[in-house]
Scaffold this motif. Structure first.
Motif, PDB file in Angstrom:
ATOM      1  N   ALA A 104       0.834  -1.205   0.000  1.00  0.00           N
ATOM      2  CA  ALA A 104       0.000   0.000   0.000  1.00  0.00           C
ATOM      3  C   ALA A 104       0.867   1.253   0.000  1.00  0.00           C
ATOM      4  N   ALA A 105       0.375   2.306  -0.617  1.00  0.00           N
ATOM      5  CA  ALA A 105       1.084   3.584  -0.670  1.00  0.00           C
ATOM      6  C   ALA A 105       0.265   4.654   0.041  1.00  0.00           C
ATOM      7  N   VAL A 106       0.947   5.654   0.559  1.00  0.00           N
ATOM      8  CA  VAL A 106       0.276   6.773   1.210  1.00  0.00           C
ATOM      9  C   VAL A 106      -0.389   7.641   0.143  1.00  0.00           C
ATOM     10  N   GLU A 107      -1.639   7.994   0.391  1.00  0.00           N
ATOM     11  CA  GLU A 107      -2.412   8.830  -0.536  1.00  0.00           C
ATOM     12  C   GLU A 107      -2.778  10.134   0.165  1.00  0.00           C
ATOM     13  N   ILE A 108      -2.673  11.251  -0.525  1.00  0.00           N
ATOM     14  CA  ILE A 108      -3.022  12.548   0.043  1.00  0.00           C
ATOM     15  C   ILE A 108      -4.373  12.985  -0.516  1.00  0.00           C
ATOM     16  N   VAL A 143      -3.652   8.806   8.670  1.00  0.00           N
ATOM     17  CA  VAL A 143      -2.415   8.734   9.455  1.00  0.00           C
ATOM     18  C   VAL A 143      -1.687  10.072   9.557  1.00  0.00           C
ATOM     19  N   GLY A 144      -2.169  11.096   8.848  1.00  0.00           N
ATOM     20  CA  GLY A 144      -1.485  12.384   8.919  1.00  0.00           C
ATOM     21  C   GLY A 144      -2.337  13.504   8.383  1.00  0.00           C
ATOM     22  N   THR A 145      -1.968  14.738   8.738  1.00  0.00           N
ATOM     23  CA  THR A 145      -2.692  15.899   8.253  1.00  0.00           C
ATOM     24  C   THR A 145      -1.794  17.119   8.285  1.00  0.00           C
ATOM     25  N   CYS A 146      -2.156  18.133   7.523  1.00  0.00           N
ATOM     26  CA  CYS A 146      -1.497  19.440   7.603  1.00  0.00           C
ATOM     27  C   CYS A 146      -2.428  20.495   7.020  1.00  0.00           C
ATOM     28  N   ALA A 147      -2.146  21.759   7.348  1.00  0.00           N
ATOM     29  CA  ALA A 147      -2.993  22.852   6.882  1.00  0.00           C
ATOM     30  C   ALA A 147      -2.153  23.909   6.176  1.00  0.00           C
ATOM     31  N   LEU A 148      -2.721  24.481   5.139  1.00  0.00           N
ATOM     32  CA  LEU A 148      -2.153  25.640   4.464  1.00  0.00           C
ATOM     33  C   LEU A 148      -3.104  26.800   4.764  1.00  0.00           C
ATOM     34  N   ILE A 149      -2.702  27.678   5.676  1.00  0.00           N
ATOM     35  CA  ILE A 149      -3.577  28.738   6.167  1.00  0.00           C
ATOM     36  C   ILE A 149      -3.255  30.058   5.452  1.00  0.00           C
ATOM     37  N   ARG A 150      -4.275  30.689   4.906  1.00  0.00           N
ATOM     38  CA  ARG A 150      -4.081  31.985   4.242  1.00  0.00           C
ATOM     39  C   ARG A 150      -3.944  33.073   5.311  1.00  0.00           C
ATOM     40  N   GLU A 151      -2.777  33.660   5.377  1.00  0.00           N
ATOM     41  CA  GLU A 151      -2.502  34.716   6.349  1.00  0.00           C
ATOM     42  C   GLU A 151      -2.978  36.072   5.826  1.00  0.00           C
ATOM     43  N   SER A 152      -2.701  36.351   4.578  1.00  0.00           N
ATOM     44  CA  SER A 152      -3.128  37.580   3.904  1.00  0.00           C
ATOM     45  C   SER A 152      -2.981  37.336   2.409  1.00  0.00           C
ATOM     46  N   GLU A 153      -3.232  38.338   1.608  1.00  0.00           N
ATOM     47  CA  GLU A 153      -3.160  38.164   0.166  1.00  0.00           C
ATOM     48  C   GLU A 153      -1.779  37.654  -0.260  1.00  0.00           C
ATOM     49  N   VAL A 194       1.510  13.692  12.164  1.00  0.00           N
ATOM     50  CA  VAL A 194       1.499  12.321  11.654  1.00  0.00           C
ATOM     51  C   VAL A 194       1.386  11.372  12.834  1.00  0.00           C
ATOM     52  N   ASP A 195       0.486  10.433  12.734  1.00  0.00           N
ATOM     53  CA  ASP A 195       0.297   9.440  13.793  1.00  0.00           C
ATOM     54  C   ASP A 195       1.637   8.764  14.094  1.00  0.00           C
ATOM     55  N   GLU A 196       2.031   8.791  15.360  1.00  0.00           N
ATOM     56  CA  GLU A 196       3.343   8.259  15.728  1.00  0.00           C
ATOM     57  C   GLU A 196       3.465   6.763  15.477  1.00  0.00           C
ATOM     58  N   ASN A 197       2.359   6.080  15.273  1.00  0.00           N
ATOM     59  CA  ASN A 197       2.411   4.647  14.961  1.00  0.00           C
ATOM     60  C   ASN A 197       2.675   4.373  13.482  1.00  0.00           C
ATOM     61  N   TYR A 198       2.674   5.442  12.678  1.00  0.00           N
ATOM     62  CA  TYR A 198       2.861   5.270  11.235  1.00  0.00           C
ATOM     63  C   TYR A 198       4.026   6.092  10.716  1.00  0.00           C
ATOM     64  N   GLY A 214       7.717   6.697   9.250  1.00  0.00           N
ATOM     65  CA  GLY A 214       8.544   5.928   8.327  1.00  0.00           C
ATOM     66  C   GLY A 214       7.863   5.611   7.010  1.00  0.00           C
ATOM     67  N   LEU A 215       6.600   6.003   6.849  1.00  0.00           N
ATOM     68  CA  LEU A 215       5.901   5.758   5.583  1.00  0.00           C
ATOM     69  C   LEU A 215       6.069   6.915   4.600  1.00  0.00           C
ATOM     70  N   GLY A 216       6.669   8.005   5.063  1.00  0.00           N
ATOM     71  CA  GLY A 216       6.817   9.170   4.199  1.00  0.00           C
ATOM     72  C   GLY A 216       5.584  10.046   4.139  1.00  0.00           C
ATOM     73  N   ALA A 217       4.642   9.850   5.069  1.00  0.00           N
ATOM     74  CA  ALA A 217       3.396  10.615   5.041  1.00  0.00           C
ATOM     75  C   ALA A 217       3.649  12.096   5.253  1.00  0.00           C
ATOM     76  N   GLY A 218       4.553  12.440   6.182  1.00  0.00           N
ATOM     77  CA  GLY A 218       4.830  13.839   6.453  1.00  0.00           C
ATOM     78  C   GLY A 218       5.364  14.565   5.232  1.00  0.00           C
ATOM     79  N   ARG A 219       6.311  13.968   4.546  1.00  0.00           N
ATOM     80  CA  ARG A 219       6.891  14.616   3.370  1.00  0.00           C
ATOM     81  C   ARG A 219       5.866  14.735   2.247  1.00  0.00           C
ATOM     82  N   LYS A 220       5.009  13.735   2.085  1.00  0.00           N
ATOM     83  CA  LYS A 220       3.995  13.817   1.039  1.00  0.00           C
ATOM     84  C   LYS A 220       2.987  14.920   1.345  1.00  0.00           C
ATOM     85  N   LEU A 221       2.635  15.077   2.602  1.00  0.00           N
ATOM     86  CA  LEU A 221       1.743  16.167   2.987  1.00  0.00           C
ATOM     87  C   LEU A 221       2.398  17.516   2.718  1.00  0.00           C
ATOM     88  N   LEU A 222       3.664  17.613   3.096  1.00  0.00           N
ATOM     89  CA  LEU A 222       4.398  18.859   2.888  1.00  0.00           C
ATOM     90  C   LEU A 222       4.491  19.201   1.402  1.00  0.00           C
TER      91      LEU A 222
END
Length: 316
Positions: free
Chosen positions: A162-166, A223-233, A243-247, A249-257
């Protein structure tokens, strides 16, 4: 209870604790009634009384315990004078276990005690007791039909492919945004008011305000999440990376980033920044590899008490 929150992962531990509780209760009953046996002796003694002299191997198969466990228990029963080892009259090369006269007498007096145990169990557990017995019957049959180790290893083999999907935010995933971020915030820092406000209304404060929220899925699990928040124009903040600490090493953080950076470019952003903490070494390293540059001081007007790192995206 903590173990109940772990569900299937703690099934063996929960059943062990429940088993110990039943053993202890019945031992107390036997002691109070003057019975000369222990609860853990029951399967062997009862089987020998109902079936007759039996080998350790046949006994182990019949009561679902290991050969070693039955052999050790037989040794204790021999020492207690309840069981004797004797030659099998049909095959002199092997020995069988048989009840002694003392064992026969001990069991013969236990009818009223066993009746009290049956009725006491029913009174204490109610319908749940019957449901438990039926569930155990079902589990035992299921394990015969589909051995547990094979089933788990088959699932593990599937998951290895299985692969991580965003995926983007949707209302059904809202609780995972809070869960995943609260997990690391409570472990390393604390949930601040600005965090709580965001968790309470991620649509209104992020998505509807011109930002985006992403989730990492692994075999259907969030297993992971992140937000892109609009600060201003044209100015965006990368925030709430969890990222869930149990997951790990799957590369989820980098894929989210990477997905957040792609979205930032798609929206024609001119500045992308993040605030973090120097304790989060692994996360800071990932941000630097993605093109974020640490600034000399914290961001003026920082949103967070915990922030002592300010980084701006300069590209790969």
């Amino acid at each position: 209870m903590y173990l109940s929150s772990l569900r299937e992962l703690a099934l063996g531990s929960r059943l062990k604790a429940l088993s110990d509780q039943f053993y202890q209760a019945v031992d107390e009953v036997y002691k109070a009634c003057g019975a000369g046996i222990e609860s853990r002796w029951f399967p062997v003694l009862r089987y020998l009384r109902d079936v007759g002299p039996t080998t350790v191997t046949d006994m182990a198969l019949a009561i679902g315990q290991t050969h070693s466990a039955v052999s050790q228990l037989a040794d204790r029963l021999v020492d207690a004078g309840m069981v004797v080892r004797q030659r099998d009259p049909q095959d002199g090369r092997r020995s069988v276990l048989a009840l002694t006269g003392a064992g026969e007498r001990a069991l013969g007096a236990l009818g009223p005690v066993w009746l009290a145990i049956r009725r006491g169990m029913t009174e204490s557990l109610g319908p749940r007791g019957l449901a438990l017995l039926e569930a155990i019957d079902g589990c035992e049959q299921a394990l015969i039909e589909r051995p547990l180790v094979a089933a788990i290893l088959e699932q593990r083999a599937r998951l290895s492919r299985a692969a991580v999907e965003i995926v983007p935010f949707e209302p059904g995933l809202r609780e995972h945004f809070r869960r995943l971020n609260q997990q690391w915030l409570e472990r390393y820092f604390r949930v601040e008011e600005v965090d709580s406000a965001l968790f309470a209304d991620p649509e209104g404060r992020v998505v509807d305000a011109g930002g985006a929220i992403f989730f990492a899925l692994y075999a259907g699990e969030v297993v992971g999440t992140c937000a892109l928040i609009r600060e201003s124009e044209g100015v965006y903040e990368l925030s709430k990376m969890g990222v869930d600490e149990n997951y790990r090493g799957l590369g989820a953080g980098r894929k989210l980033l990477d997905e957040a950076i792609i979205e930032y470019h798609r929206r024609g952003g001119r500045e992308l920044f993040l605030e973090s903490n120097s304790r989060l070494d692994r996360a800071l390293g990932m941000y630097e590899r993605a093109g974020f540059v640490r600034q000399a001081s914290v961001r003026p007007g920082s949103h967070y008490e915990r922030a002592d790192v300010y980084m701006i995206y300069r590209g790969p």
